[in-house]
Enzyme design. Structure first.
Site, PDB file in Angstrom:
ATOM      1  N   GLN A 180     -10.410  -3.819  -2.802  1.00  0.00           N
ATOM      2  CA  GLN A 180     -11.646  -3.224  -2.282  1.00  0.00           C
ATOM      3  C   GLN A 180     -12.846  -3.614  -3.148  1.00  0.00           C
ATOM      4  O   GLN A 180     -13.914  -3.950  -2.639  1.00  0.00           O
ATOM      5  CB  GLN A 180     -11.487  -1.696  -2.254  1.00  0.00           C
ATOM      6  N   HIS A 210      -7.495   0.595  -6.281  1.00  0.00           N
ATOM      7  CA  HIS A 210      -7.711  -0.129  -5.011  1.00  0.00           C
ATOM      8  C   HIS A 210      -8.453  -1.433  -5.332  1.00  0.00           C
ATOM      9  O   HIS A 210      -9.599  -1.617  -4.927  1.00  0.00           O
ATOM     10  CB  HIS A 210      -8.518   0.753  -4.061  1.00  0.00           C
ATOM     11  N   ARG A 256       0.861  -1.192   0.000  1.00  0.00           N
ATOM     12  CA  ARG A 256       0.000   0.000   0.000  1.00  0.00           C
ATOM     13  C   ARG A 256       0.887   1.228   0.000  1.00  0.00           C
ATOM     14  O   ARG A 256       1.771   1.356   0.845  1.00  0.00           O
ATOM     15  CB  ARG A 256      -0.917   0.040   1.225  1.00  0.00           C
ATOM     16  N   ARG A 297     -13.794  -7.654   3.065  1.00  0.00           N
ATOM     17  CA  ARG A 297     -12.381  -7.441   2.706  1.00  0.00           C
ATOM     18  C   ARG A 297     -11.561  -8.676   3.091  1.00  0.00           C
ATOM     19  O   ARG A 297     -10.633  -9.073   2.396  1.00  0.00           O
ATOM     20  CB  ARG A 297     -11.806  -6.210   3.422  1.00  0.00           C
ATOM     21  N   ASP A 339     -17.096   7.829  -1.084  1.00  0.00           N
ATOM     22  CA  ASP A 339     -15.803   7.715  -0.405  1.00  0.00           C
ATOM     23  C   ASP A 339     -15.450   9.111   0.102  1.00  0.00           C
ATOM     24  O   ASP A 339     -16.124  10.094  -0.243  1.00  0.00           O
ATOM     25  CB  ASP A 339     -14.756   7.185  -1.417  1.00  0.00           C
ATOM     26  N   CYS A 345     -16.294   2.431   1.182  1.00  0.00           N
ATOM     27  CA  CYS A 345     -15.138   1.579   1.477  1.00  0.00           C
ATOM     28  C   CYS A 345     -14.668   1.727   2.921  1.00  0.00           C
ATOM     29  O   CYS A 345     -14.035   0.826   3.458  1.00  0.00           O
ATOM     30  CB  CYS A 345     -13.995   1.912   0.516  1.00  0.00           C
TER      31      CYS A 345
HETATM   32  N1   CP Z   1     -11.226   0.450   2.811  1.00  0.00           N
HETATM   33  C1   CP Z   1      -9.926   0.410   3.162  1.00  0.00           C
HETATM   34  O1   CP Z   1      -9.017   0.168   2.358  1.00  0.00           O
HETATM   35  O2   CP Z   1      -9.722   0.644   4.485  1.00  0.00           O
HETATM   36  P1   CP Z   1      -8.301   0.827   5.187  1.00  0.00           P
HETATM   37  O3   CP Z   1      -7.717   2.107   4.660  1.00  0.00           O
HETATM   38  O4   CP Z   1      -8.619   0.906   6.662  1.00  0.00           O
HETATM   39  O5   CP Z   1      -7.437  -0.339   4.832  1.00  0.00           O
HETATM   40  N1  NVA Z   2      -9.818   7.196  -1.316  1.00  0.00           N
HETATM   41  C1  NVA Z   2      -9.427   6.787   0.005  1.00  0.00           C
HETATM   42  C2  NVA Z   2      -9.676   5.329   0.193  1.00  0.00           C
HETATM   43  C3  NVA Z   2      -9.341   4.785   1.552  1.00  0.00           C
HETATM   44  C4  NVA Z   2      -9.606   3.324   1.670  1.00  0.00           C
HETATM   45  C5  NVA Z   2      -7.966   7.128   0.240  1.00  0.00           C
HETATM   46  O1  NVA Z   2      -7.154   6.862  -0.645  1.00  0.00           O
HETATM   47  O2  NVA Z   2      -7.650   7.674   1.288  1.00  0.00           O
END
Ligand code: CP
Ligand code: NVA
Length: 320
Positions: free
Chosen positions: A138, A135, A108, A307, A231, A274
């Site tokens: 997700q 992502h 990540r 997830r 989101d 998400c």
């Molecule tokens: N939805 C998601 O990716 O959550 P986190 O950022 O907590 O991993």
């Molecule tokens: N768009 C958000 C998603 C988090 C799971 C971010 O990148 O912060």
């Protein structure tokens, strides 16, 4: 045709066929049922999994960690200050070292090119746990949640409201085009998906029967929606960018509230997010109101649980 994903990385759903995505969704459902029944076949016994996190995470990190434990693998968390990558050590060097020790690598971070480089150099499956651009894990959880509530995703109308060019919207767009869904983005003009992604979508939609619709009017967009998705308005890493205050102001008409939910004209529309969600900033409600996220239509915690099952499916499919 048997599905064999062994050795494959999971960087974006663009790389996966509709058949392969269907396989992952079906496997996720099976794994969820097995866990509910208390059956743990330990399909990942003796595997070592690296979890690289350059950004914070609750769901993704915990899903990978718990999935590893459920299936007998060892997860090793590598936070942004724990390893040399990108500071004292190049990505190709880090990738080759980790590939000698680990069976799979989750990443990540910010730049999609980093996850691609890790996959290129490590020699083991690499899974994208979120970048600025995409992502993909997700989306598997989101599609599983839609199917649990409304049946097969093919032909379903999924409407994304808000920052329509962020990682989650991009990933949903890609997945929806692959799976023959009707994907609508409602956002101010400047926050609609990029031209490049729209061109990609047009090509895929021809093969799968998917529909991509872009709208600036949220009430028009949600008509007959099976699922409404939003989101955060500011993604991780964007907090200090110029123009963020103006972006938030421009997104206020795109808040998911009960009036917008009612505009679908359907009684079975579900709400997805998400997470993490900003219900309020202390002054204003943000992308979703409290009454919507706490309503029976909201499936956000099923989605969060999913997830785990979907990430487990991705690891098992690509490692065994
Ligand atoms: N939805 C998601 O990716 O959550 P986190 O950022 O907590 O991993
Ligand atoms: N768009 C958000 C998603 C988090 C799971 C971010 O990148 O912060």
């Amino acid at each position: 045709m048997p599905t064999n994903l062994k050795g494959r990385s999971f960087l974006t759903l663009k790389d996966y066929s509709p058949f392969e995505i269907r396989y992952l969704l079906d496997l996720s459902r099976d794994l969820k049922n097995l866990k509910r029944a208390g059956v743990y076949p330990k399909r990942l016994a003796n595997k070592n999994i690296a979890l690289i996190f350059e950004k914070a995470s609750t769901r993704t990190r915990c899903a990978f960690t718990v999935a590893c434990h459920d299936e007998g693998a060892h997860p090793e968390f590598l936070g942004k200050n724990d390893i040399q990558m990108g500071k004292k050590e190049s990505i190709p060097d880090t990738a080759r070292v980790l590939g000698r020790m680990f069976d799979g690598i989750e990443f990540r971070g910010f730049d999609q090119r980093v996850v691609e480089e890790l996959a290129k150099w490590s020699g083991v499956p690499v899974w994208n746990g979120l970048t600025d651009e995409d992502h993909p894990t997700q989306v598997l959880a989101d599609f599983l949640t839609i199917e649990e509530n409304l049946g097969n995703i093919k032909g379903k109308k999924l409407v994304y409201i808000g920052d329509g060019r962020n990682n989650v919207s991009n990933a949903l767009l890609i997945g929806a085009m692959k799976m023959g869904m009707h994907y609508t983005v409602a956002a101010p003009e400047v926050l609609l998906p990029t031209r490049e992604l729209r061109d990609w979508a047009a090509k895929v939609a021809k093969e799968t029967g998917a529909v991509l619709e872009l709208e600036t009017d949220p009430h028009k967009a949600v008509k007959n929606a099976h699922a409404i998705y939003t989101d955060v308005w500011v993604s991780m890493g964007e907090e200090d960018k110029p123009g963020i205050k103006e972006r938030i102001e421009s997104l206020r008409p795109y808040q998911v509230n009960s009036a917008l939910m009612a505009s679908t004209g359907r009684s079975d529309t579900i709400f997805l997010h998400c997470l993490p969600a900003h219900h309020t900033n202390g002054v204003h409600d943000m992308e979703v109101t409290e009454d919507v996220i706490e309503s029976p239509a909201s499936k956000v915690f099923d989605e969060a649980e999913n997830r785990l099952h979907t990430i487990k499916a991705v690891m098992i499919a690509t490692l065994t």
